[in-house]
Write an enzyme that holds these catalytic residues in place. Structure first.
Site, PDB file in Angstrom:
ATOM      1  N   HIS A   1     -32.972  12.070 -22.795  1.00  0.00           N
ATOM      2  CA  HIS A   1     -32.386  11.303 -23.998  1.00  0.00           C
ATOM      3  C   HIS A   1     -33.237  11.615 -25.146  1.00  0.00           C
ATOM      4  O   HIS A   1     -34.501  11.941 -24.956  1.00  0.00           O
ATOM      5  CB  HIS A   1     -32.783   9.718 -23.783  1.00  0.00           C
ATOM      6  CG  HIS A   1     -32.150   9.046 -22.500  1.00  0.00           C
ATOM      7  ND1 HIS A   1     -32.635   9.087 -21.331  1.00  0.00           N
ATOM      8  CD2 HIS A   1     -31.109   8.409 -22.460  1.00  0.00           C
ATOM      9  CE1 HIS A   1     -31.899   8.511 -20.291  1.00  0.00           C
ATOM     10  NE2 HIS A   1     -30.929   7.916 -21.205  1.00  0.00           N
TER      11      HIS A   1
ATOM     12  N   ASP B   1     -36.603  10.078 -25.154  1.00  0.00           N
ATOM     13  CA  ASP B   1     -37.640  10.628 -24.121  1.00  0.00           C
ATOM     14  C   ASP B   1     -38.637  11.822 -24.569  1.00  0.00           C
ATOM     15  O   ASP B   1     -39.739  11.800 -24.212  1.00  0.00           O
ATOM     16  CB  ASP B   1     -36.903  11.231 -22.971  1.00  0.00           C
ATOM     17  CG  ASP B   1     -35.946  10.306 -22.238  1.00  0.00           C
ATOM     18  OD1 ASP B   1     -35.876   8.925 -22.267  1.00  0.00           O
ATOM     19  OD2 ASP B   1     -34.977  10.846 -21.690  1.00  0.00           O
TER      20      ASP B   1
ATOM     21  N   GLU C   1     -20.454   7.943 -18.327  1.00  0.00           N
ATOM     22  CA  GLU C   1     -21.187   7.570 -17.212  1.00  0.00           C
ATOM     23  C   GLU C   1     -20.895   6.121 -16.814  1.00  0.00           C
ATOM     24  O   GLU C   1     -21.375   5.028 -17.442  1.00  0.00           O
ATOM     25  CB  GLU C   1     -22.786   7.808 -17.243  1.00  0.00           C
ATOM     26  CG  GLU C   1     -23.449   7.426 -16.008  1.00  0.00           C
ATOM     27  CD  GLU C   1     -24.991   7.802 -15.887  1.00  0.00           C
ATOM     28  OE1 GLU C   1     -25.464   8.859 -16.640  1.00  0.00           O
ATOM     29  OE2 GLU C   1     -25.770   7.108 -15.362  1.00  0.00           O
TER      30      GLU C   1
ATOM     31  N   GLU D   1     -22.659   8.046 -10.952  1.00  0.00           N
ATOM     32  CA  GLU D   1     -23.975   7.946 -10.409  1.00  0.00           C
ATOM     33  C   GLU D   1     -23.777   7.172  -9.013  1.00  0.00           C
ATOM     34  O   GLU D   1     -23.163   6.009  -9.032  1.00  0.00           O
ATOM     35  CB  GLU D   1     -25.056   7.082 -11.244  1.00  0.00           C
ATOM     36  CG  GLU D   1     -26.464   6.951 -10.867  1.00  0.00           C
ATOM     37  CD  GLU D   1     -27.327   6.681 -12.068  1.00  0.00           C
ATOM     38  OE1 GLU D   1     -27.118   6.935 -12.936  1.00  0.00           O
ATOM     39  OE2 GLU D   1     -28.327   5.767 -11.550  1.00  0.00           O
TER      40      GLU D   1
ATOM     41  N   HIS E   1     -24.521   3.368  -9.174  1.00  0.00           N
ATOM     42  CA  HIS E   1     -23.563   2.703 -10.033  1.00  0.00           C
ATOM     43  C   HIS E   1     -22.329   2.415  -9.350  1.00  0.00           C
ATOM     44  O   HIS E   1     -21.764   1.314  -9.387  1.00  0.00           O
ATOM     45  CB  HIS E   1     -23.436   3.560 -11.489  1.00  0.00           C
ATOM     46  CG  HIS E   1     -24.645   3.621 -12.232  1.00  0.00           C
ATOM     47  ND1 HIS E   1     -24.548   4.307 -13.587  1.00  0.00           N
ATOM     48  CD2 HIS E   1     -25.709   3.383 -12.263  1.00  0.00           C
ATOM     49  CE1 HIS E   1     -25.587   4.191 -14.058  1.00  0.00           C
ATOM     50  NE2 HIS E   1     -26.402   3.723 -13.173  1.00  0.00           N
TER      51      HIS E   1
ATOM     52  N   ASP F   1     -25.049  11.812 -11.200  1.00  0.00           N
ATOM     53  CA  ASP F   1     -26.417  11.459 -11.097  1.00  0.00           C
ATOM     54  C   ASP F   1     -26.744  11.053  -9.916  1.00  0.00           C
ATOM     55  O   ASP F   1     -26.438  10.034  -9.093  1.00  0.00           O
ATOM     56  CB  ASP F   1     -26.670  10.202 -12.035  1.00  0.00           C
ATOM     57  CG  ASP F   1     -26.897  10.690 -13.612  1.00  0.00           C
ATOM     58  OD1 ASP F   1     -26.893  11.799 -13.662  1.00  0.00           O
ATOM     59  OD2 ASP F   1     -27.261   9.713 -14.428  1.00  0.00           O
TER      60      ASP F   1
ATOM     61  N   ASP G   1     -30.144  -2.009  -9.838  1.00  0.00           N
ATOM     62  CA  ASP G   1     -30.119  -0.405  -9.810  1.00  0.00           C
ATOM     63  C   ASP G   1     -31.313   0.156  -9.483  1.00  0.00           C
ATOM     64  O   ASP G   1     -32.371   0.092 -10.213  1.00  0.00           O
ATOM     65  CB  ASP G   1     -29.770  -0.180 -11.078  1.00  0.00           C
ATOM     66  CG  ASP G   1     -29.158   1.487 -11.380  1.00  0.00           C
ATOM     67  OD1 ASP G   1     -28.919   1.941 -10.169  1.00  0.00           O
ATOM     68  OD2 ASP G   1     -29.048   1.841 -12.288  1.00  0.00           O
TER      69      ASP G   1
ATOM     70  N   ASP H   1     -32.251   2.964  -8.017  1.00  0.00           N
ATOM     71  CA  ASP H   1     -32.405   4.426  -8.374  1.00  0.00           C
ATOM     72  C   ASP H   1     -33.491   5.151  -7.477  1.00  0.00           C
ATOM     73  O   ASP H   1     -34.219   6.039  -7.861  1.00  0.00           O
ATOM     74  CB  ASP H   1     -33.051   4.767  -9.674  1.00  0.00           C
ATOM     75  CG  ASP H   1     -31.907   4.236 -10.944  1.00  0.00           C
ATOM     76  OD1 ASP H   1     -30.727   4.438 -10.399  1.00  0.00           O
ATOM     77  OD2 ASP H   1     -32.420   3.946 -12.135  1.00  0.00           O
TER      78      ASP H   1
ATOM     79  N   ASP I   1     -31.303  11.162 -11.332  1.00  0.00           N
ATOM     80  CA  ASP I   1     -31.632  10.063 -12.028  1.00  0.00           C
ATOM     81  C   ASP I   1     -32.246   9.186 -11.021  1.00  0.00           C
ATOM     82  O   ASP I   1     -31.673   8.077 -10.420  1.00  0.00           O
ATOM     83  CB  ASP I   1     -30.180   9.407 -12.503  1.00  0.00           C
ATOM     84  CG  ASP I   1     -30.654   8.526 -13.558  1.00  0.00           C
ATOM     85  OD1 ASP I   1     -31.850   7.980 -13.686  1.00  0.00           O
ATOM     86  OD2 ASP I   1     -29.477   8.208 -14.347  1.00  0.00           O
TER      87      ASP I   1
HETATM   88  C1  XUL Z   1     -29.026   3.998 -16.474  1.00  0.00           C
HETATM   89  C2  XUL Z   1     -28.666   5.421 -16.386  1.00  0.00           C
HETATM   90  C3  XUL Z   1     -29.079   6.330 -17.282  1.00  0.00           C
HETATM   91  C4  XUL Z   1     -27.952   7.259 -17.924  1.00  0.00           C
HETATM   92  C5  XUL Z   1     -28.470   8.001 -19.175  1.00  0.00           C
HETATM   93  O1  XUL Z   1     -28.497   2.956 -15.427  1.00  0.00           O
HETATM   94  O2  XUL Z   1     -28.148   5.711 -15.422  1.00  0.00           O
HETATM   95  O3  XUL Z   1     -30.382   6.698 -17.046  1.00  0.00           O
HETATM   96  O4  XUL Z   1     -27.935   8.125 -16.865  1.00  0.00           O
HETATM   97  O5  XUL Z   1     -28.480   7.287 -19.984  1.00  0.00           O
HETATM   98 CO    CO Z   2     -27.611   7.783 -14.716  1.00  0.00          CO
END
Ligand code: XUL
Ligand code: CO
Length: 445
Positions: free
Chosen positions: A104, A107, A235, A271, A274, A299, A310, A312, A342
């Site tokens: 991003h 970042d 996304e 993702e 998600h 992702d 989430d 991750d 991610d």
């Molecule tokens: C949030 C997510 C973000 C996107 C990019 O859940 O996945 O990190 O991948 O903004």
């Molecule tokens: Co993501």
């Protein structure tokens, strides 16, 4: 002098095979191995994400950072600290031996006091990234703008009730898209973390949809204006941070794009966690995107079955991932997309070297899933069974129904004349589950 941060590993992570006991070696990921005619590295196009791996200090809502990340320590030289962070990121990705990274805008570059200052900081850091990319050969899978963390975006970016916030988000996305273009990014991602609502009591759904449609059109127009040839990706995520997000899942994104005539401009970045938050399997999300021509990129991560947010985590289930990778292979691969990790460490994984263990395990899981999925494609484990199941639709009756030859009257006439007498047949779910397990077990997964 560029400082080394990951001194726990001198060389790079190499493929050593399943019998190796070296925790810093790949057991399965062998980038040059040919799978279905393509190198493993080119199938998977793996990326490390900047945000979880280099920006996040290991904090959670109940406590502060636990991680050992010297580049995040307080400083009166924010550009110098951003350079150190980038040194750490490129050292890590180089040692991991994978081809891509993702970021991003916020970042990689510190925020300034004004938009112009933030934009100048981003330009400076993009210049440094150019040097790092040239020196290491690491490429950019995608860039994106963070239009969800700053308080101005609390009520949305493109969907904000205030057009001045829309304008601010547009300026930020324009700049991040141009930065991605300058770095030769293969894609540009938009994740609408605040593009949704907290309560319907104060929300005009119709108005917000119009705004979001316009926002996405503006981004697509600018992409063509600057000659960016990468793919624009949305996304999907159903909720978190907002109670309800408009990009709920593949199917709602597809409907939204269709409504605003943007299906040719955008694809989805799916993702894993998600998908599960939306009440789907990741397999479902990928299959839907493949069958509707909107799959862009992935992702990679995993959720936790015992909670509802989430998490991750790094992927570790070959069984789950191989089904999704099978659909990707069936659809012809990821094109300009890839697998972006991610993924975040657990808060107690505070050793800097834990970043290696998370990525190495996730990458090997993905590589093993690719091998299993390729076996399934070659053996037609699922494609053959599916083709058999729908075979009737290639016959006269099936094609006549789909091409408009048949009507309700003609079908009623056939049924009433006793010409048709269909027998129910088994869906063979358990049979297919066993065949998949055989493929996995034969691979030693
Ligand atoms: C949030 C997510 C973000 C996107 C990019 O859940 O996945 O990190 O991948 O903004
Ligand atoms: Co993501």
């Amino acid at each position: 002098m560029v400082q080394d941060f990951f001194t726990g590993l001198d060389g790079t992570v190499e493929y050593a095979g399943i019998d190796s006991t070296d925790p810093y070696a790949y057991k399965v990921y062998d980038k040059d191995r040919i799978v279905l005619g393509t190198r493993m590295e080119d199938h998977l196009r793996i990326a490390v994400c900047y945000w979880h791996s280099f920006n996040w200090p290991g904090s959670d809502v109940f406590g502060s950072g636990t991680f050992d990340r010297p580049w995040l320590e307080p400083t009166d030289d924010p550009i110098g600290a951003a350079r150190s962070k980038m040194d750490a990121a490129f050292e890590f990705v180089s040692k991991l031996g994978i081809p891509f990274f993702c970021f991003h805008d916020v970042d990689i570059a510190p925020a300034g006091d004004t938009f112009a200052e933030s934009a100048a900081n981003l330009d400076t850091m993009v210049g440094y990234a150019e040097e790092k990319m040239a020196a290491t050969g690491i490429k950019l899978l995608w860039g994106t703008a963070n239009v969800f963390s700053h308080p101005r975006y609390a009520a949305g970016a493109g969907t904000n009730p205030d057009p001045e916030v829309f304008a601010y988000a547009a300026a930020q996305v324009k700049h991040a898209l141009e930065a991605t273009h300058r770095l030769g990014g293969a894609n540009y991602v938009l994740w609408g973390g605040r593009e949704g609502y907290e309560t319907l009591l104060n929300t005009d759904l119709k108005q917000e949809a119009e705004q979001l449609g316009r926002f996405l059109s503006l981004v697509a127009e600018h992409k063509h204006k600057i000659g960016f040839t990468g793919t624009l990706l949305l996304e999907p995520k159903p909720q978190e941070p907002t109670k309800h997000q408009y990009d709920y899942d593949s199917q709602s994104v597809q409907g939204f794009l269709d409504r605003f005539d943007l299906l040719d401009e955008y694809r989805v970045n799916l993702e894993v966690n998600h998908a599960t938050l939306a009440g789907h399997s990741f397999h479902h999300e990928v299959a839907y995107a493949v069958d509707n021509g909107i799959l862009g990129s992935i992702d990679a991560n995993r959720g936790d079955y015992q909670n509802g947010w989430d998490t991750d985590q790094f992927p570790n289930s070959v069984e789950e991932l191989s089904l999704a990778v099978h659909e990707i292979l069936r659809g012809g691969g990821l094109g300009s997309g890839g697998f972006n990790f991610d993924t975040k460490l657990r808060r107690q994984s505070m050793d800097r070297m834990d970043l290696f263990h998370g990525h190495i395990g996730g990458i090997d899981t993905l590589a093993q899933s690719l091998l299993v999925a390729a076996d399934m494609i070659e053996q037609k484990t699922l494609t053959g069974a599916r083709a058999d199941r729908y075979a009737g639709w290639s016959g006269d009756l099936g094609t006549g129904i789909l091409d408009g030859t048949e009507s309700l009257e003609s079908l009623e006439a056939k049924v009433a004349a006793g010409d048709l007498d269909p027998d129910p047949v088994s869906g063979r779910q358990e049979y297919l589950e066993n065949r998949i397990n055989e493929v996995i077990w034969k691979r030693g997964g």
